[in-house]
Motif scaffolding. Structure first.
Motif, PDB file in Angstrom:
ATOM      1  N   LEU A 274       3.797 -53.795  54.739  1.00 24.44           N
ATOM      2  CA  LEU A 274       5.090 -53.916  54.066  1.00 24.44           C
ATOM      3  C   LEU A 274       5.837 -55.073  54.716  1.00 24.44           C
ATOM      4  O   LEU A 274       6.123 -55.032  55.910  1.00 24.44           O
ATOM      5  CB  LEU A 274       5.885 -52.618  54.196  1.00 24.44           C
TER       6      LEU A 274
ATOM      7  N   GLU B 122       9.733 -47.424  53.059  1.00 23.76           N
ATOM      8  CA  GLU B 122       9.230 -47.184  54.411  1.00 23.76           C
ATOM      9  C   GLU B 122       8.785 -45.732  54.574  1.00 23.76           C
ATOM     10  O   GLU B 122       7.745 -45.459  55.188  1.00 23.76           O
ATOM     11  CB  GLU B 122      10.311 -47.509  55.446  1.00 23.76           C
ATOM     12  N   GLN B 123       9.539 -44.809  53.998  1.00 27.90           N
ATOM     13  CA  GLN B 123       9.174 -43.390  54.097  1.00 27.90           C
ATOM     14  C   GLN B 123       7.917 -43.090  53.286  1.00 27.90           C
ATOM     15  O   GLN B 123       7.009 -42.404  53.763  1.00 27.90           O
ATOM     16  CB  GLN B 123      10.336 -42.513  53.633  1.00 27.90           C
TER      17      GLN B 123
ATOM     18  N   LYS C  11       7.407 -49.267  58.751  1.00 32.16           N
ATOM     19  CA  LYS C  11       8.650 -50.035  58.678  1.00 32.16           C
ATOM     20  C   LYS C  11       8.353 -51.406  58.072  1.00 32.16           C
ATOM     21  O   LYS C  11       7.201 -51.842  58.023  1.00 32.16           O
ATOM     22  CB  LYS C  11       9.254 -50.216  60.076  1.00 32.16           C
ATOM     23  N   LEU C  12       9.416 -52.086  57.645  1.00 27.17           N
ATOM     24  CA  LEU C  12       9.255 -53.459  57.166  1.00 27.17           C
ATOM     25  C   LEU C  12       8.578 -54.308  58.235  1.00 27.17           C
ATOM     26  O   LEU C  12       8.836 -54.146  59.425  1.00 27.17           O
ATOM     27  CB  LEU C  12      10.617 -54.065  56.821  1.00 27.17           C
TER      28      LEU C  12
ATOM     29  N   SER D 201      14.202 -50.093  50.187  1.00 24.79           N
ATOM     30  CA  SER D 201      13.345 -50.404  51.338  1.00 24.79           C
ATOM     31  C   SER D 201      13.254 -49.229  52.298  1.00 24.79           C
ATOM     32  O   SER D 201      12.186 -48.958  52.854  1.00 24.79           O
ATOM     33  CB  SER D 201      13.817 -51.660  52.065  1.00 24.79           C
TER      34      SER D 201
END
Length: 160
Positions: A119, A102-103, A108-109, A98
């Motif tokens: 995401l 994200e990267q 971000k989540l 995760s």
């Protein structure tokens, strides 16, 4: 401006009411699912319509919308990545995945990006043995790598 999923009708109170009346259902959840299937999300105005059709309070309808995570109050992004973060996937490295996801996606989540990608952390997609697992626009992927994730998302963005 965020790119949003296509293939849905633009919101119309009149169309929504006609659809709900044609179903003749007084059940909250099926009516909300019908609205989301037609329009891609459940706008605030739909809560009032469903409350009238079902003869319940707006609070009752809002409670159902806020309880079920698959019901959305905002339009979905063009590419929705639902990443399983449950215990079995954690045992298969989803925490590290995760962070890398994200990267790769630049978000971000539980966020959208302006490029049309969302995401979202979810709990159990029923593919525990093959973690990390993600549901990407209704297609389930197991043993996912960040390279695969990036390629899938890019392909889906190009094809929409």
């Amino acid at each position: 401006m965020n790119q949003v999923a296509t293939g849905f009708r633009p919101w119309s109170t009149q169309v929504a009411m006609a659809i709900l009346e044609s179903k003749a259902s007084t059940l909250i959840l099926p009516n909300l699912q019908t609205i989301q299937k037609e329009f891609g999300f459940i706008p605030h105005e739909a809560i009032e319509l469903v409350s009238k059709v079902c003869n319940v309070s707006r609070a009752d309808v809002h409670g159902v919308v806020s309880y079920y995570t698959d019901l959305r109050e905002t339009p979905a992004a063009k590419v929705c990545v639902k990443l399983c973060v449950a215990e079995a996937c954690q045992a298969n490295g989803v925490r590290e995945f995760s962070v890398a996801a994200e990267q790769v996606l630049g978000i971000k989540l539980d966020q959208h990006n302006p490029g049309g990608v969302e995401l979202e952390a979810v709990y159990c997609l029923g593919n525990c043995v093959l973690g990390p697992t993600a549901l990407i626009n209704d297609t389930l992927y197991g043993r996912l790598t960040t390279e695969q994730l990036k390629a899938i998302v890019e392909t889906k963005l190009e094809n929409k």
